[in-house]
Enzyme design. Sequence first.
Site: not given
Ligand SMILES: Cc1cc2nc3c(=O)[nH]c(=O)nc-3n(C[C@H](O)[C@H](O)[C@H](O)COP(=O)(O)OP(=O)(O)OC[C@H]3O[C@@H](n4cnc5c(N)ncnc54)[C@H](O)[C@@H]3O)c2cc1C
Length: 455
Positions: A197, A263, A265-266, A438
């Site tokens: 890290e 890993a 970030g996003r 408790h």
């Molecule tokens: C390893 C990991 C573990 C995680 N664990 C947790 C957890 O335990 N608890 C928690 O709350 N959160 C967790 N998260 C975070 C969580 O997964 C996300 O915050 C959440 O899924 C975001 O949802 P969303 O609907 O914003 O986007 P997403 O679920 O990412 O949906 C986006 C969708 O858009 C589609 N898309 C994108 N661009 C395009 C395009 N140009 N054209 C057509 N389709 C497109 C993609 O295919 C996808 O299906 C985790 C994330 C990761 C990576």
Amino acid sequence: MKSYDVIVVGSGCGAIIAEEATAHGFKTALVDRGPVGGTCLNVGCIPSKMLIYPADRIVEIEEGRKLGIEAEVKDIDFGAIMTRMRRSRQKSRSNIRKGFKQAEGLDFYEGEGHFTGDYTLEVNGEKIKGKKVFIASGSRPLIPPIKGLDSVKYLTNESLLELKARLDSLLIIGGGYIAVEYGHFFAAMGTKVTILEMADRLVLPEEPEISELLKKALSRRMAVHTGAQAVEVKKKGDGVVVLVKDSKTGKEKSFSGQDVLVAVGRRSNADTLKVENSGVEVDKRGFIRVDHHLETTKKNIFAVGDANGQQMFTHVANREAVIVAHNAFHNASFEMDYSAAPHAIYSHPQIASVGLTEADAKKGHKILVGRAKYGDVAKGEAMMETEGVAKAVVEKETEKILGFHIIGPYAPVLIQEVVNAMASGGQGGQIDQGLHIHPALAELIPVTLGHLEEA
Ligand SMILES: Cc1cc2nc3c(=O)[nH]c(=O)nc-3n(C[C@H](O)[C@H](O)[C@H](O)COP(=O)(O)OP(=O)(O)OC[C@H]3O[C@@H](n4cnc5c(N)ncnc54)[C@H](O)[C@@H]3O)c2cc1C
């Protein structure tokens, strides 16, 4: 060109909006390049927790020794653990996809979309226009510009789910929640794990004492290096070498492993959508700018979930989706309140947190801080839980809970009563009104709030 009342991009939290729109009789298009269901279902929360659950059981068996139980894990069927996760995910995906295809009033476009003009998208060569557009396009792994990284087949949170065989050793670049959750998983599977890290502590958004305790606990099962910036990645035989620079001394050191997991970030998927073609602005990290109603810089285009980068968790994304749908389809103007948005980290020990840290709270409030150890309550003592702690951050004048942070067993379960209290006014006294069983670990919450001191 086909015209719609509503276009939704992304079928993670976006599915909630599409469902609401069709339920209200709006002509709706849902665009997703697949797999349907988004990050949480396919490569995020659900598969990771399916893997971590057996990892927790393994570590608990190993930790039984402190209770006088000599037990041994004889064999771990890595293949079976991975297969269960992939099968479950596949089943959910097919059900969701079937649901989209059959939904009345919904046109499901399976393909990557991008904006070509105002309120207009192109998907699979077809143009569609919407009166209201909801961007729920999520995020993907951020791949840092480390020299040589492209020359090796590195793993991400996505590709690691395809592993068929256990790794002998794994280097993890990053020390955020994804890194420590998977560090825990792989170490439990018997992989020699090394976390590298760049910052001076793990899980940066957490309280420093939580980072410290986490490092101490993880260090018993894996190598954890903080202040270690990966500067180069090279192939070495069948494995990889990561060259790391010490942030204090500037000295370089190399680490070898069978594979490397990135890993760090996003990043937002807004770039693939070319949102600028519809007048939607992004911030300097590429996340879509939104106002308090989650409307973008373009009227009637909204961005929810990871796409806007506010708090990147599924429960937050889903709540944002509910709010924008309600506002848009009922002509209301609710705002998203992030002040009681919790999150959990399923490392071992587990972490859960809600609201402000002590340092952040001090910037705008006079505060009191309460601390308690799991060992301060009878159940924690029974469990011989000597490390876990909880910390409350409370506004001095009002006794309003501003933040609460826990590291230890069942932290994500324990924090829920604090979240509920914060969401309905936030007085510490509300927690005391309900009797606590408790002995139960839940006693940790009132005990922590009962130990408030000047900070
Ligand atoms: C390893 C990991 C573990 C995680 N664990 C947790 C957890 O335990 N608890 C928690 O709350 N959160 C967790 N998260 C975070 C969580 O997964 C996300 O915050 C959440 O899924 C975001 O949802 P969303 O609907 O914003 O986007 P997403 O679920 O990412 O949906 C986006 C969708 O858009 C589609 N898309 C994108 N661009 C395009 C395009 N140009 N054209 C057509 N389709 C497109 C993609 O295919 C996808 O299906 C985790 C994330 C990761 C990576």
